[in-house]
Design a protein around this motif. Structure first.
Motif, PDB file in Angstrom:
ATOM      1  N   HIS A 102      10.403  -2.461  -3.503  1.00 40.32           N
ATOM      2  CA  HIS A 102       9.001  -2.544  -3.914  1.00 40.32           C
ATOM      3  C   HIS A 102       8.512  -1.328  -4.703  1.00 40.32           C
ATOM      4  CE1 HIS A 102       7.977  -5.644  -0.551  1.00 40.32           C
ATOM      5  NE2 HIS A 102       8.227  -6.243  -1.707  1.00 40.32           N
TER       6      HIS A 102
ATOM      7  N   ASN B  69       0.557 -11.157   1.806  1.00 45.93           N
ATOM      8  CA  ASN B  69       1.975 -11.229   1.503  1.00 45.93           C
ATOM      9  C   ASN B  69       2.521 -12.503   2.141  1.00 45.93           C
ATOM     10  OD1 ASN B  69       5.041 -10.359   2.415  1.00 45.93           O
ATOM     11  ND2 ASN B  69       4.472  -9.512   0.431  1.00 45.93           N
TER      12      ASN B  69
ATOM     13  N   ILE C 121       3.233  -1.860   1.689  1.00 42.94           N
ATOM     14  CA  ILE C 121       2.746  -2.815   0.691  1.00 42.94           C
ATOM     15  C   ILE C 121       1.331  -2.457   0.264  1.00 42.94           C
ATOM     16  CG2 ILE C 121       2.033  -5.212   0.338  1.00 42.94           C
ATOM     17  CD1 ILE C 121       4.447  -6.106   1.848  1.00 42.94           C
TER      18      ILE C 121
ATOM     19  N   ASN D 219       0.501  -1.234  -3.504  1.00 38.57           N
ATOM     20  CA  ASN D 219      -0.445  -2.048  -4.267  1.00 38.57           C
ATOM     21  C   ASN D 219      -1.612  -1.218  -4.784  1.00 38.57           C
ATOM     22  OD1 ASN D 219       1.014  -4.392  -4.031  1.00 38.57           O
ATOM     23  ND2 ASN D 219      -0.174  -5.222  -2.333  1.00 38.57           N
TER      24      ASN D 219
END
Length: 323
Positions: free
Chosen positions: A25, A123, A278, A282
């Motif tokens: 990621h 997600n 995440i 983001n």
């Protein structure tokens, strides 16, 4: 060696898996061709999680096979953390001017948003968890009726055939993980009956891992990413790769106790790390910051501290409600 002995390192698998997912990621630029492929395949950490979860669910249901009791245990373990995190996520979205429709907030609250509107889902994996756990009692019952390899293979091919209905569909990313989840149940069941991890099984599993990895790397070099996504080529090979990779990793961790302790500690925080990384990544992507490679790796301590904080807040809140 008994197969069951390899399962003692499941927390280590999960620690490695979440680090691999984070590497996938992150926005770091990788020049080395081997590391570039390793990063590109980092989504495979999800398959390690799903396989390990299948093993854990089989053991959990062996202790108490009542479906509602099982679902309650899983909900009590994950939902408080998720709901606390969801509150923080919503506050940050409001700060960024990204409004979330009320129905989408409810969809995320009940972990079904991916099936309502993918765009407003935190997600996809959050919505995958209820599907996996609802199927778990059925998989457990099916495996316990007959743990023969023939019955297992028939069920596996049935699950693979089911995924064909989801070709060119967003939910293929979930459906291709069901055979791996089921494989975890089977491995746990045969381990309970004293199955051995001998030279023959090692050759078969490691051969399957090499075959799956070779097919996947060939496809990565041959076909465009859209084709790989539409037809699930990203995910199908990990059905061959995952068991051998996990068991081989157990053999490695058996010789590296300090690494095992470190990865096991990270694995114990894997759900919190998954959420926090995440969110942080983001935020960085939304702000359009161009970070150098070392910045991305320097974020790891921040993510670990945030994950520990999330675990601490969850424990505090749960204890407060239990008084």
């Amino acid at each position: 060696m008994r197969l069951e002995e390899l399962f003692r390192y499941r927390s280590g698998w999960m620690g490695f898996a979440i680090l691999w997912i984070m590497f996938f990621h992150c926005g770091a630029t990788v020049e080395n061709p081997v590391l570039r492929i390793f990063k590109q395949l980092g989504y495979g950490g999800v398959d390690l999680f799903v396989f390990a979860s299948g093993i854990g669910c089989q053991y959990s249901l062996d202790k108490n096979s009542e479906p509602l009791a099982f679902l309650r245990r899983r909900a009590e373990r994950l939902l408080p953390t998720w709901w606390i995190f969801l509150f923080v996520w919503q506050l940050l979205r409001d700060q960024q001017g990204l409004e979330l429709p009320p129905q989408s907030l409810l969809g995320n609250f009940f972990c079904i948003q991916a099936f309502v509107d993918w765009h407003f889902c935190f997600n996809w994996y959050i919505s995958a968890l209820p599907v996996l756990y609802l199927l778990a009692p059925y998989f457990h019952s099916l495996i316990n009726r007959n743990v023969s390899p023939k019955r297992f293979l028939i069920a596996e091919f049935g699950l693979l055939a089911l995924t064909a209905a989801f070709i060119n569909n967003d939910y293929l990313v979930l459906m291709t993980r069901l055979p791996i989840f089921f494989a975890g149940f089977y491995c746990a069941a045969i381990a309970k009956h004293g199955a051995l991890f001998n030279r023959a099984s090692a050759i078969v599993l490691f051969g399957a891992t090499v075959l799956g990895a070779s097919v996947l790397i060939f496809c990565l070099r041959t076909y465009p990413e859209l084709t790989l996504s539409i037809y699930g080529v990203w995910w199908y090979p990990f059905l061959l790769i995952t068991p051998g990779l996990c068991f081989g990793f157990s053999l490695l961790l058996n010789r590296l106790p300090l690494i095992n302790k470190l990865l096991s500690a990270i694995g114990g925080l894997s759900f919190e790390i998954y959420l926090v990384h995440i969110l942080l990544f983001n935020i960085i992507l939304h702000s359009k910051l161009q970070l150098q490679n070392w910045y991305w790796f320097a974020l790891l301590p921040i993510i670990l501290i945030g994950s520990l904080a999330l675990r601490g807040i969850k424990n505090f809140v749960v204890k407060g409600f239990c008084r």
